[in-house]
Design an enzyme around this catalytic site. Structure first.
Site, short mmCIF file in Angstrom:
data_model
loop_
_atom_site.label_atom_id
_atom_site.label_comp_id
_atom_site.label_asym_id
_atom_site.label_seq_id
_atom_site.Cartn_x
_atom_site.Cartn_y
_atom_site.Cartn_z
N GLY A 14 -5.29 -8.94 4.05
CA GLY A 14 -4.42 -8.29 2.72
C GLY A 14 -2.72 -8.74 3.70
O GLY A 14 -2.51 -9.71 3.71
N ARG A 15 -2.65 -7.43 4.24
CA ARG A 15 -1.39 -6.96 4.90
C ARG A 15 -1.80 -8.21 6.21
O ARG A 15 -0.41 -8.22 6.55
CB ARG A 15 -2.19 -5.51 5.88
N ARG A 47 7.24 2.37 2.38
CA ARG A 47 6.56 2.67 3.46
C ARG A 47 6.91 3.49 4.23
O ARG A 47 5.95 4.21 5.00
CB ARG A 47 6.20 2.24 4.50
N TYR A 91 3.31 -4.48 1.23
CA TYR A 91 3.56 -3.42 0.79
C TYR A 91 4.76 -2.99 0.31
O TYR A 91 5.37 -2.10 0.53
CB TYR A 91 2.76 -1.95 1.44
N GLY A 135 -7.60 -4.74 5.73
CA GLY A 135 -7.87 -3.56 6.41
C GLY A 135 -7.38 -3.85 7.99
O GLY A 135 -7.37 -3.08 8.34
N CYS A 161 19.03 9.67 -4.00
CA CYS A 161 19.43 11.30 -3.93
C CYS A 161 17.62 11.58 -2.84
O CYS A 161 17.12 12.12 -3.56
CB CYS A 161 19.82 11.93 -5.05
N GLU A 162 17.03 11.26 -2.16
CA GLU A 162 16.30 12.00 -1.57
C GLU A 162 16.53 12.22 0.15
O GLU A 162 16.87 10.69 0.48
CB GLU A 162 14.85 11.35 -1.87
N GLU A 204 -11.12 -9.99 2.53
CA GLU A 204 -10.58 -9.53 1.71
C GLU A 204 -9.11 -8.75 2.78
O GLU A 204 -8.66 -7.99 2.32
CB GLU A 204 -10.81 -8.39 1.05
C1 LIG Z 1 -6.12 -3.00 0.01
C2 LIG Z 1 -7.01 -3.70 -0.34
C3 LIG Z 1 -7.67 -4.63 0.84
C4 LIG Z 1 -6.96 -5.13 1.82
O1 LIG Z 1 -6.15 -4.21 2.57
P1 LIG Z 1 -5.35 -4.95 3.27
O2 LIG Z 1 -5.57 -3.83 4.83
O3 LIG Z 1 -4.46 -5.44 2.82
O4 LIG Z 1 -5.79 -5.74 4.50
C5 LIG Z 1 -9.00 -5.32 0.58
N1 LIG Z 1 -9.93 -5.01 -0.28
C6 LIG Z 1 -9.59 -3.98 -0.95
C7 LIG Z 1 -11.35 -3.06 -1.96
C8 LIG Z 1 -8.80 -3.16 -0.63
O5 LIG Z 1 -8.38 -2.10 -1.41
#
Ligand SMILES: *Cc1c(COP(=O)(O)O)cnc(C)c1O
Length: 427
Positions: free
Chosen positions: A289-290, A326, A385, A250, A356-357, A287
Site C-alpha cells: 500500500g504505502r 499521521r 494514509y 508493509g 482545537c487540540e 499487498e
Molecule cells: C494495511 C494492510 C496492507 C498494506 O500495508 P502497507 O504498509 O500500506 O503496505 C496490506 N495487507 C493488509 C492485510 C493490510 O491490513
C-alpha cells in the site's frame, strides 16, 4: 554511489534551481490558485514507476501485486493501478464497491482481508467473484462456508496466519505477534485446512501473512514467509495443494531522506521473499500500500498566520489533523518544504493546524526558511494514509485531490462543500 546520484524519492522538486516546487512539470502554486488549499497532489507517474519496480522484481515467477486500497482509495488511483495490471487488497465491503466502480475488470484479482467481515460483505464479494478471502478466524471460516453454500458459489480462501514474527515499527501498525488481534496461530492452521478439506463450498486456495506496516528491513518479511512455506509443504504432504502464498504488505519508505533508492529496496525485499519461498511453484501475491503511493503525494497548504507565544513560533496552516492525522496518531514525521523558498535565516518553528487540540501539529521545533501568511508549504510523503484517514472533525470540509500525469493535472475529487457535510443530518 554518492547521495546525489541516487534517484529522488519524490516527484516534488523545483524545475529550476531555487525556483518554486512542482509536481513533475506542474507548478504547485498554479494548482493551489486553481483548486484552493489544502490540496492533495499525487503523481501518477511515480505510482506507476513504483508498481513497475515490483512487477520487474517478481518477474521470475507467477505473481500478483494487490494494491492495499486502504492506503489511498481514490477511484482515479484505483483505476490507474487496475489498468496497469494490479489487483487489490480490500478490508471492507466499501472498498469492494470502490474497486467495482473504478476497475470492475480487476475484480478477479481482489483479495479480501480483515478480522470482521460480515455476512453481507461476504455475499457481495462472492457474487462479484473475487479471487480469495483471507480468513482470520475459525468462526469467520464457518460463516464463509455458510454464505457460500447459501449462494451456491465456491469460496476460495486463504488462512491469514500469525507467524509470531516481530517487526520493528510503531506498535499501532505492528500485526504479526500472537498478542495482536490479527490472524490465526500458525500452529493451528494445518488442522483447520484439514478439517474443511471435504467442504465442497470452500476451496483451500492460499495462505496469507501480514506482519505490519512501515517495516524498513526485508528480514522479517523473509522470516514470516519462511514459516509459511514450511506449512505449505506440510499441507502438500497432507494432500492439500495451495496455489497462492500471500506475503501481505508493509514495506516501508524513508520519510526523512531526500534520496532513497526505491529500486534497491524492492530488489532486496523480493530477494528475501524468493529465498524464503523455497521450492514453492505457485503464485506469490503481495499487498503493498504505502510503498506504492506515499511518496507520490503531498498535501499543499497555505500559511494562515504566524504567531509567537513566549519563545515559540507557531506557523498556522489551513491544513489540520483532520486532513492528515499521521503526526498526531503515530508521531509520524513528514518533511515540510516551502513551495517558494524565501531568503533569510532558517528558524525552529511548530507547524500546526487550526483544530482545537494540542495534538493538531505537523511538526515541532522544525528548522524552516522564513514563512509568512499567504505562503504555501508542501507536506511531503502524504500519499498514503493521508486523505484515506481524513475526517470532518471541527466541521472541516475535506480537501480536493489532483492527479498529475506528465504535464497534465486533473481534479480527481472536488473539495467538499458545507452541503455535503449537512446532507445526512436531520433536525
Ligand atoms: C494495511 C494492510 C496492507 C498494506 O500495508 P502497507 O504498509 O500500506 O503496505 C496490506 N495487507 C493488509 C492485510 C493490510 O491490513
Amino acid at each position: 554511489m554518492t547521495k546525489s546520484d541516487l534517484p529522488l524519492s519524490r516527484p516534488f522538486a523545483a524545475v529550476e534551481p531555487g525556483g518554486a516546487l512542482h509536481c513533475g512539470k506542474v507548478s504547485l502554486e498554479s494548482l493551489a490558485r486553481r483548486h484552493g488549499t489544502p490540496l492533495y497532489v499525487y503523481s501518477a507517474d511515480q505510482i506507476l514507476e513504483r508498481l513497475g519496480l515490483f512487477q520487474r522484481a517478481l518477474n521470475g515467477r507467477e505473481h500478483l501485486i494487490c494494491y492495499a486500497v486502504k492506503a489511498n482509495s481514490a477511484l482515479a488511483i484505483l483505476k490507474l493501478l487496475g489498468t496497469h495490471g494490479a489487483g487489490f487488497d480490500i478490508v471492507s465491503g466499501g472498498e469492494l464497491e470502490r474497486v467495482l466502480a473504478a476497475a470492475p475488470e480487476a475484480v478477479g484479482r481482489v483479495v479480501f482481508s480483515g478480522v470482521g467481515k460480515t455476512a453481507a460483505e461476504m455475499d457481495r464479494a462472492l457474487e462479484a467473484g473475487i479471487l480469495q478471502f483471507n480468513v482470520e478466524s475459525e468462526g469467520e471460516l464457518e460463516l464463509l462456508a455458510a454464505r457460500a453454500r447459501k449462494l451456491k458459489r465456491v469460496a476460495r480462501f486463504a488462512l491469514r496466519v500469525n507467524p509470531d514474527v516481530f517487526a520493528d515499527t510503531h506498535p499501532y501498525i505492528s500485526t504479526g505477534l500472537r498478542e495482536h488481534k490479527f490472524g490465526i496461530d500458525i500452529r493451528r492452521a494445518l488442522d483447520i485446512y484439514k478439517r474443511v478439506a471435504n467442504n465442497r463450498w470452500l476451496e483451500a486456495y492460499g495462505i496469507s501473512v501480514h506482519i505490519g506496516s512501515q517495516i524498513r528491513s526485508a528480514e522479517p518479511f523473509g522470516a514470516a514467509v519462511e514459516r509459511v512455506s514450511k506449512l505449505v509443504q506440510q499441507l502438500r504432504r497432507a494432500g492439500i495443494e495451495l496455489r497462492v502464498i500471500d506475503a501481505g504488505g508493509g514495506l516501508g519508505i524513508d520519510y526523512h531522506a531526500t534520496h532513497f533508492d526505491a529500486a534497491a529496496k524492492v530488489a532486496e525485499y523480493a530477494a528475501a521473499l524468493e529465498t524464503s519461498l523455497g521450492g514453492f511453484g505457485g503464485t506469490l501475491l503481495i499487498e503493498p500500500g504505502r510503498f506504492l503511493v506515499a511518496q507520490a503525494g503531498a498535501l499543499v497548504s497555505r500559511v494562515v498566520n504566524v504567531k509567537r507565544n513566549g519563545r515559540k513560533t507557531f506557523v498556522i496552516t489551513d491544513a489540520a489533523m483532520n486532513d492528515l492525522i499521521r503526526p498526531a496518531l503515530y508521531q509520524a514525521h513528514h518533511e515540510i518544504v516551502p513551495v517558494r523558498p524565501q531568503a533569510g535565516r532558517a528558524q525552529a518553528v511548530d507547524i500546526v493546524g487550526p483544530v482545537c487540540e494540542s495534538g493538531d501539529f505537523f511538526a515541532r521545533d522544525r528548522k524552516l526558511a522564513p514563512l509568512a501568511p499567504g505562503d504555501l508549504v508542501a507536506l511531503l510523503d502524504a500519499g498514503a494514509y493521508g486523505m484515506a484517514q481524513s475526517s470532518n472533525y471541527n466541521t472541516r470540509m475535506r480537501p480536493a485531490e489532483v492527479l498529475v500525469e506528465g504535464n497534465k493535472a486533473r481534479l480527481i475529487r472536488r473539495r467538499e462543500t458545507m452541503a455535503d457535510l449537512l446532507a445526512p443530518e436531520m433536525l
